[in-house]
Design a protein around this motif. Structure first.
Motif, mmCIF file in Angstrom:
data_model
loop_
_atom_site.group_PDB
_atom_site.id
_atom_site.type_symbol
_atom_site.label_atom_id
_atom_site.label_comp_id
_atom_site.label_asym_id
_atom_site.label_seq_id
_atom_site.Cartn_x
_atom_site.Cartn_y
_atom_site.Cartn_z
ATOM 1 N N SER A 159 9.537 2.849 3.484
ATOM 2 C CA SER A 159 9.614 4.308 3.350
ATOM 3 C C SER A 159 9.140 4.760 1.965
ATOM 4 O O SER A 159 9.397 4.106 0.955
ATOM 5 N N HIS A 160 8.464 5.911 1.974
ATOM 6 C CA HIS A 160 7.971 6.517 0.728
ATOM 7 C C HIS A 160 8.421 7.987 0.731
ATOM 8 O O HIS A 160 7.678 8.849 0.308
ATOM 9 N N THR A 161 9.641 8.215 1.246
ATOM 10 C CA THR A 161 10.276 9.535 1.451
ATOM 11 C C THR A 161 9.683 10.287 2.658
ATOM 12 O O THR A 161 8.756 9.805 3.300
ATOM 13 N N PHE B 180 0.873 -1.187 0.000
ATOM 14 C CA PHE B 180 0.000 0.000 0.000
ATOM 15 C C PHE B 180 0.903 1.228 0.000
ATOM 16 O O PHE B 180 1.839 1.307 0.792
ATOM 17 N N ASP B 181 0.606 2.207 -0.839
ATOM 18 C CA ASP B 181 1.414 3.424 -0.893
ATOM 19 C C ASP B 181 0.774 4.562 -0.082
ATOM 20 O O ASP B 181 -0.463 4.671 -0.029
ATOM 21 N N ASP B 182 1.603 5.377 0.505
ATOM 22 C CA ASP B 182 1.267 6.681 1.110
ATOM 23 C C ASP B 182 0.943 6.649 2.605
ATOM 24 O O ASP B 182 1.172 7.614 3.301
ATOM 25 N N GLY B 183 0.291 5.585 3.117
ATOM 26 C CA GLY B 183 -0.058 5.552 4.543
ATOM 27 C C GLY B 183 -1.410 6.167 4.852
ATOM 28 O O GLY B 183 -1.541 7.009 5.746
ATOM 29 N N HIS C 139 8.494 13.623 2.353
ATOM 30 C CA HIS C 139 7.433 14.557 1.935
ATOM 31 C C HIS C 139 6.756 14.185 0.615
ATOM 32 O O HIS C 139 6.084 15.010 0.010
ATOM 33 N N HIS C 140 6.970 12.944 0.136
ATOM 34 C CA HIS C 140 6.376 12.508 -1.121
ATOM 35 C C HIS C 140 6.808 13.380 -2.296
ATOM 36 O O HIS C 140 5.991 13.784 -3.137
ATOM 37 N N ILE C 141 8.106 13.653 -2.377
ATOM 38 C CA ILE C 141 8.579 14.414 -3.542
ATOM 39 C C ILE C 141 9.035 13.430 -4.612
ATOM 40 O O ILE C 141 9.452 12.320 -4.303
HETATM 41 ZN ZN LIG Z 1 2.632 7.807 -3.264
#
Ligand SMILES: [Zn+2]
Length: 349
Positions: free
Chosen positions: A247-249, A108-111, A251-253
């Motif tokens: 981890s997805h960074t 799943f992306d983003d949380g 700040h999502h940049i």
């Molecule tokens: Zn994302």
């Protein structure tokens, strides 16, 4: 035959052909064939939301699966695959240990908070592991990603102050959009999707700045509700042993060639330590926001993570680069019945 009649016939034929291909793909696709080499399918989800949930209104169609459909997906996955946490498959591969012939990892992306509300109960019930990729500095806050900020802003203008569509600060949106006429009712989800894709020609920072400017100049203070997981929810899911954090960074940049090297390092390295500190477990997996990755970004990710996933569609074998893994994106519109879902898994369409 009238033009409309012709169109209807063309549409019906197209639909029947599509359905025929789906049936073939669902029966003879990769998920149904044996292979000499171990195979890994990584499923990519974003949000799990009921059809009538108000939160769906601001979301692009490609982001959502309903809880009922998700449960159906998971039952099928359990039937066709051995399901392992992504980090487990990579660990076994790196150690040269035997791998299942056909394995699936759920991601799943983003949380999103809805992962806890609607996906986690299904995963618990079916005892299936999954990885949630967190944007470390946004978890537990009421911040939103720019696509949801932009969707909220445009819906707010359409409903409360449509005369503002003429405002010069909105020109970068109003002059580049084809599908929406900037009038009442508010843009639908397909139209929002067009506007969001168009905005992607700008940098993330520039888009946030432009949204800030519009909010200030138009005096828009109506904030959307918080939608992301809390650290507490994430800790609870991790404690179950079923969910692992990636981890997805920070700040999502987007980690593309335009990105400054110091920022790349910060987003890739600090997000890992932040999540580890909050959850007390090591973070081994990484997900590139929007699938963008410069060579420098991949190099840094290789130094700090065991593996990383992209948004490129496809299956993986042991010879696929562990830091550029393919995934199969799933959303409601293309997977709401068993045949369509299996066809998606096949890798054919
Ligand atoms: Zn994302």
């Amino acid at each position: 035959m009238s033009v409309t009649g012709k169109n209807i016939k063309h549409y019906t034929v197209k639909k029947a052909v599509k359905r025929g291909i789906q049936h073939l793909a669902s029966s003879f696709g990769r998920h149904n064939r044996s292979s000499k080499e171990p195979q890994l399918l990584v499923l990519m989800y974003h949000r799990i939301l009921p059809q009538r949930d108000v939160r769906t209104r601001l979301e692009e169609p490609g982001m959502i699966v309903t809880p009922e459909t998700f449960k159906m997906h998971m039952s099928i996955v359990k039937q066709y695959f051995e399901v392992l946490p992504l980090s487990q498959w990579i660990k076994q591969k790196q150690k040269g240990e035997p791998l299942p012939a056909r394995c699936c990892a759920i991601t799943f992306d983003d949380g999103w908070a809805d992962n806890y509300e609607f996906a986690y109960p299904v995963l618990q019930q079916l005892k299936l592991p999954a990885t949630i990729f967190l944007v470390s500095d946004m978890i537990g806050t009421n911040q939103l990603f720019w696509p949801e900020r932009l969707s909220h802003l445009l819906t707010d203008i359409a409903l409360n102050c449509p005369e503002q569509w003429q405002h010069p600060e909105l020109k970068w949106i109003t002059e580049t959009t084809v599908s929406y006429q900037f009038n009442n009712p508010p843009p639908d989800r397909e139209q929002l999707s067009e506007i969001i894709n168009q905005a992607k020609t700008l940098s993330d920072e520039e888009i946030h700045n432009r949204i800030d400017t519009i909010e200030t100049k138009l005096q828009l203070h109506n904030k959307p509700p918080a939608s992301l997981l809390s650290w507490q929810q994430m800790s609870e899911m991790c404690a179950s042993g079923l969910i692992e954090a990636g981890s997805h960074t920070c700040h999502h940049i987007r980690l593309d060639d335009k990105q400054d090297e110091n920022i790349l390092a910060q987003e890739i390295i600090q997000s890992k330590s932040h999540i580890e500190k909050q959850l007390g477990q090591s973070v081994k997996t990484f997900c590139y926001p929007n699938g963008d990755h410069s060579d420098k970004a991949v190099e840094l990710v290789k130094q700090h993570y065991q593996c990383a996933v992209t948004t490129r569609s496809g299956w993986n074998t042991v010879s696929t680069d562990a830091h550029l893994l393919n995934r199969m994106g799933v959303h409601e519109d293309i997977s709401s019945d068993k045949t369509a879902f299996l066809a998606r898994l096949s890798g054919w369409i």
